[in-house]
Design a protein around this motif. Structure first.
Motif, short mmCIF file in Angstrom:
data_model
loop_
_atom_site.label_atom_id
_atom_site.label_comp_id
_atom_site.label_asym_id
_atom_site.label_seq_id
_atom_site.Cartn_x
_atom_site.Cartn_y
_atom_site.Cartn_z
N ALA A 48 -11.26 -55.09 -11.50
CA ALA A 48 -11.40 -55.90 -12.70
C ALA A 48 -12.29 -57.11 -12.45
CB ALA A 48 -10.02 -56.36 -13.16
N SER A 49 -12.58 -57.80 -13.52
CA SER A 49 -13.29 -59.07 -13.40
C SER A 49 -12.34 -60.18 -13.83
CB SER A 49 -14.56 -59.07 -14.25
OG SER A 49 -14.25 -58.94 -15.60
N TYR A 50 -12.52 -61.34 -13.23
CA TYR A 50 -11.63 -62.47 -13.47
C TYR A 50 -12.46 -63.72 -13.72
CZ TYR A 50 -8.42 -59.29 -11.14
OH TYR A 50 -7.69 -58.20 -10.80
N LYS A 51 -12.00 -64.54 -14.64
CA LYS A 51 -12.61 -65.84 -14.85
C LYS A 51 -12.12 -66.79 -13.76
CE LYS A 51 -12.70 -65.70 -19.89
NZ LYS A 51 -12.16 -66.33 -21.10
N ILE A 52 -13.03 -67.58 -13.22
CA ILE A 52 -12.65 -68.62 -12.28
C ILE A 52 -12.75 -69.94 -13.03
CG2 ILE A 52 -13.23 -69.78 -10.11
CD1 ILE A 52 -14.46 -67.08 -9.20
N GLN A 53 -11.58 -70.53 -13.28
CA GLN A 53 -11.56 -71.75 -14.06
C GLN A 53 -11.37 -72.95 -13.13
OE1 GLN A 53 -8.55 -70.68 -17.06
NE2 GLN A 53 -10.27 -70.46 -18.47
N ASN A 54 -12.00 -74.03 -13.51
CA ASN A 54 -12.04 -75.24 -12.69
C ASN A 54 -11.56 -76.41 -13.53
OD1 ASN A 54 -14.43 -77.33 -11.23
ND2 ASN A 54 -13.04 -76.14 -9.98
N PRO A 68 -3.20 -85.68 -18.41
CA PRO A 68 -3.67 -84.42 -18.99
C PRO A 68 -4.81 -84.60 -19.99
CG PRO A 68 -1.29 -84.41 -18.87
CD PRO A 68 -1.74 -85.80 -18.48
N SER A 69 -4.82 -85.70 -20.69
CA SER A 69 -5.90 -85.93 -21.67
C SER A 69 -7.22 -86.30 -21.00
CB SER A 69 -5.49 -87.04 -22.64
OG SER A 69 -5.26 -88.25 -21.93
N ASP A 70 -7.20 -86.58 -19.67
CA ASP A 70 -8.41 -86.95 -18.94
C ASP A 70 -9.11 -85.76 -18.31
OD1 ASP A 70 -8.04 -89.63 -19.49
OD2 ASP A 70 -6.88 -89.99 -17.66
N VAL A 71 -8.54 -84.56 -18.43
CA VAL A 71 -9.13 -83.39 -17.77
C VAL A 71 -9.53 -82.32 -18.78
CG1 VAL A 71 -7.88 -83.75 -15.63
CG2 VAL A 71 -6.92 -82.26 -17.35
N VAL A 72 -10.45 -81.47 -18.35
CA VAL A 72 -10.89 -80.33 -19.16
C VAL A 72 -10.93 -79.11 -18.23
CG1 VAL A 72 -13.35 -80.81 -18.76
CG2 VAL A 72 -12.66 -79.52 -20.77
N ILE A 73 -10.56 -77.95 -18.75
CA ILE A 73 -10.62 -76.71 -17.98
C ILE A 73 -11.93 -76.00 -18.32
CG2 ILE A 73 -9.54 -74.48 -17.52
CD1 ILE A 73 -6.86 -75.80 -18.22
N VAL A 74 -12.73 -75.74 -17.30
CA VAL A 74 -14.05 -75.15 -17.47
C VAL A 74 -14.07 -73.77 -16.81
CG1 VAL A 74 -16.49 -75.42 -16.86
CG2 VAL A 74 -15.12 -77.43 -17.42
N THR A 75 -14.58 -72.76 -17.51
CA THR A 75 -14.82 -71.46 -16.87
C THR A 75 -16.12 -71.61 -16.11
OG1 THR A 75 -13.66 -70.24 -18.58
CG2 THR A 75 -15.19 -69.00 -17.22
N ALA A 76 -16.01 -71.77 -14.79
CA ALA A 76 -17.16 -72.09 -13.96
C ALA A 76 -17.84 -70.85 -13.37
CB ALA A 76 -16.73 -73.02 -12.82
N ALA A 77 -17.07 -69.76 -13.24
CA ALA A 77 -17.64 -68.56 -12.63
C ALA A 77 -16.83 -67.34 -13.05
CB ALA A 77 -17.64 -68.69 -11.11
N VAL A 78 -17.36 -66.17 -12.72
CA VAL A 78 -16.67 -64.91 -12.97
C VAL A 78 -16.73 -64.09 -11.68
CG1 VAL A 78 -16.69 -62.75 -14.27
CG2 VAL A 78 -17.23 -64.90 -15.42
N PHE A 79 -15.58 -63.57 -11.25
CA PHE A 79 -15.51 -62.67 -10.10
C PHE A 79 -15.40 -61.25 -10.63
CE2 PHE A 79 -12.85 -60.04 -7.33
CZ PHE A 79 -13.65 -60.02 -6.20
N ASP A 80 -16.28 -60.37 -10.17
CA ASP A 80 -16.29 -58.98 -10.62
C ASP A 80 -16.07 -58.06 -9.42
OD1 ASP A 80 -16.65 -56.54 -11.80
OD2 ASP A 80 -18.65 -56.95 -12.58
N ILE A 92 -21.74 -67.76 -10.77
CA ILE A 92 -21.53 -69.09 -11.33
C ILE A 92 -22.16 -69.09 -12.72
CG2 ILE A 92 -22.02 -71.56 -11.07
CD1 ILE A 92 -20.27 -70.65 -8.81
N GLN A 93 -21.45 -69.59 -13.71
CA GLN A 93 -21.96 -69.65 -15.08
C GLN A 93 -23.17 -70.58 -15.13
OE1 GLN A 93 -20.92 -67.65 -17.33
NE2 GLN A 93 -18.98 -67.01 -16.51
N ALA A 94 -24.18 -70.19 -15.87
CA ALA A 94 -25.39 -70.99 -16.00
C ALA A 94 -25.05 -72.39 -16.47
CB ALA A 94 -26.36 -70.32 -16.97
N GLY A 95 -25.58 -73.38 -15.80
CA GLY A 95 -25.36 -74.77 -16.17
C GLY A 95 -24.01 -75.33 -15.75
N SER A 96 -23.21 -74.52 -15.07
CA SER A 96 -21.87 -74.95 -14.69
C SER A 96 -21.87 -75.49 -13.26
CB SER A 96 -20.90 -73.78 -14.79
OG SER A 96 -19.60 -74.20 -14.50
N GLN A 97 -21.09 -76.50 -13.03
CA GLN A 97 -20.89 -77.06 -11.69
C GLN A 97 -19.40 -76.98 -11.40
OE1 GLN A 97 -23.12 -79.42 -9.77
NE2 GLN A 97 -24.92 -78.88 -10.93
#
Length: 115
Positions: A48-54, A68-80, A92-97
């Motif tokens: 499977a493929s999995y989202k790597i969230q940061n 909790p209001s100071d953070v955001v969850i970003v999908t930074a990459a995908v593992f396939d 790594i998602q384009a433009g993502s760090q």
């Protein structure tokens, strides 16, 4: 369904489609499903493929402890797992760090974590 269909198209009786024959046929099947590309490994497990969230601090946040209001969850990459070349299995998602546990931001793994 795809494995059974392949066996039946090859002339296998429906009553003979079971156990090892079905498992072996499933290993050869791959298709685009509702949740993405579907392929099975030699053990019959789905590759499977999995989202790597940061978890990252929102801009303007400060301090070591964030609410909790100071953070955001970003999908930074995908593992396939179905990707043949291990170098291409994490994209790594384009433009993502990513914020790495070494305390660095970047789109590649810090050398401190690979040594």
């Amino acid at each position: 369904v795809f494995a059974c269909n392949g066996l039946m198209n090859a002339g296998t009786s429906a009553t003979d489609i079971k156990e090892d024959l079905l498992r072996d046929q499933m290993k050869t099947v791959n298709f685009e499903g509702i949740t993405g590309f579907v392929k099975f490994d030699d053990m019959g497990d789905r590759l499977a493929s999995y989202k790597i969230q940061n978890i990252q601090a929102q801009s303007g946040s400060s301090g070591r402890r964030l609410a909790p209001s100071d953070v955001v969850i970003v999908t930074a990459a995908v593992f396939d797992a179905a990707e043949q070349d291990p170098e291409d299995s994490i994209k790594i998602q384009a433009g993502s760090q990513m914020y790495w546990m070494a305390g660095e931001f970047g789109s590649t793994v810090p050398s401190l974590l690979t040594a």
